[in-house]
Write a protein that holds these residues in place. Structure first.
Motif, short mmCIF file in Angstrom:
data_model
loop_
_atom_site.label_atom_id
_atom_site.label_comp_id
_atom_site.label_asym_id
_atom_site.label_seq_id
_atom_site.Cartn_x
_atom_site.Cartn_y
_atom_site.Cartn_z
N ASN A 92 73.40 36.42 -21.30
CA ASN A 92 72.81 35.12 -20.94
C ASN A 92 73.63 33.93 -21.41
N VAL A 93 74.40 34.12 -22.48
CA VAL A 93 75.12 32.98 -23.05
C VAL A 93 76.35 32.61 -22.21
N GLY A 94 76.76 33.50 -21.32
CA GLY A 94 77.95 33.24 -20.51
C GLY A 94 77.84 31.98 -19.68
N SER A 128 75.75 25.70 -25.45
CA SER A 128 76.10 26.86 -26.28
C SER A 128 75.41 26.81 -27.63
N LEU A 129 75.44 25.66 -28.27
CA LEU A 129 74.79 25.52 -29.59
C LEU A 129 73.28 25.66 -29.47
N LEU A 130 72.72 25.16 -28.36
CA LEU A 130 71.29 25.32 -28.14
C LEU A 130 70.93 26.80 -27.98
N ALA A 131 71.77 27.56 -27.28
CA ALA A 131 71.52 29.00 -27.11
C ALA A 131 71.55 29.71 -28.45
N ILE A 132 72.46 29.31 -29.33
CA ILE A 132 72.56 29.92 -30.65
C ILE A 132 71.32 29.60 -31.48
N VAL A 133 70.91 28.34 -31.47
CA VAL A 133 69.72 27.93 -32.23
C VAL A 133 68.47 28.62 -31.69
N ARG A 134 68.39 28.73 -30.36
CA ARG A 134 67.24 29.42 -29.75
C ARG A 134 67.19 30.89 -30.18
N VAL A 167 79.72 33.14 -27.51
CA VAL A 167 80.01 31.74 -27.15
C VAL A 167 81.50 31.45 -27.30
N ALA A 168 82.07 31.82 -28.43
CA ALA A 168 83.48 31.53 -28.69
C ALA A 168 84.38 32.23 -27.67
N GLU A 169 84.09 33.50 -27.39
CA GLU A 169 84.90 34.25 -26.43
C GLU A 169 84.76 33.65 -25.02
#
Length: 238
Positions: A92-94, A128-134, A167-169
């Motif tokens: 999903n993060v892609g 991306s940061l929102l996906a990580i926090v979620r 996210v980084a990749e």
């Protein structure tokens, strides 16, 4: 002896049926259901299994073997559910990493206006940061600070590391796809943004991923004509 054997078989059967029922319940549901199943398994592994084994020990001399069979079933379900959750968040993060603004043609002879995307916080970083926090909120709500028995690390840290690496990749892949068409100003901006990314996620990134991001950043610095320099210290971390 026959009674003890029936107790052992009964314990193993109950655990197996519970695992099958939980797996069946989760099958057609989403990430929240998977995490709920993982939480149930984690509670049993970390807290309740010792009580079951103690009670079984009063009725049979084979409690350790019974524990091994029950643990195998529970850890199998826990591993399958959590791995599916991690695969889901990676997939999903892609979509968060897409850099559509790089494909917009602009007149590089003109300075960016007040409403220009160049002056706003990058949407791909925001997403991306929102996906990580979620992800952190999801895992924290379901599992709190529980440790994963098989790894000795918290579920939250494993999930954060997985989504941060993804996210980084993904961002590095987006940069590599466009590296031949990047303008100097774009490369310069992206180099700073990748340094921001490293500083923000460094607690969770694998060394290999940090190396990937840093190599991409150095390539951008070279393209921007400023060697491998770093501008500013960036944040302390997410």
């Amino acid at each position: 002896e026959q009674c003890a054997s029936e107790v052992e078989k009964g314990c193993e059967l109950v655990i197996r049926k519970c695992c099958d029922g939980l797996a069946s319940y989760v099958r057609d549901r989403g990430d929240a259901a998977r995490l709920s199943a993982v939480a149930e398994c984690a509670d049993v592994l970390l807290e309740r299994m010792s009580d079951v084994v103690r009670e079984v020990g009063f009725l049979t001399n084979n409690a350790e073997a019974v524990e091994e069979v029950m643990m195998e079933d529970i850890m199998g379900l826990e591993g399958a559910m959590f791995d599916e959750f991690l695969e889901s968040i990676r997939a999903n993060v892609g979509s968060c990493c897409r850099m559509g603004w790089l494909d917009i043609k602009t007149d590089i002879t003109k300075a960016p206006g007040p409403d220009s995307p160049a002056l706003a916080f990058p949407p791909y970083l925001s997403a991306s940061l929102l996906a990580i926090v979620r992800t952190r909120a999801q895992v924290e709500q379901a599992l709190g600070n529980k440790m994963r028995r098989s790894e000795g690390v918290s579920y939250q840290h494993i999930a954060m590391a997985t989504v941060a690496d993804a996210v980084a990749e993904g961002i590095c892949e987006q940069v590599q796809q466009r590296k031949m068409t990047l303008k100097v100003r774009q490369a310069d901006r992206l180099a700073n943004e990748l340094q921001f990314l490293i500083n923000t996620l460094k607690r969770y990134l694998k060394p290999e991923t940090v190396g990937l991001v840093d190599n991409t950043r150095r390539m951008l610095c070279t393209k921007a004509g400023r060697g491998s320099g770093i501008q500013g210290d960036g944040p302390d971390g997410l």
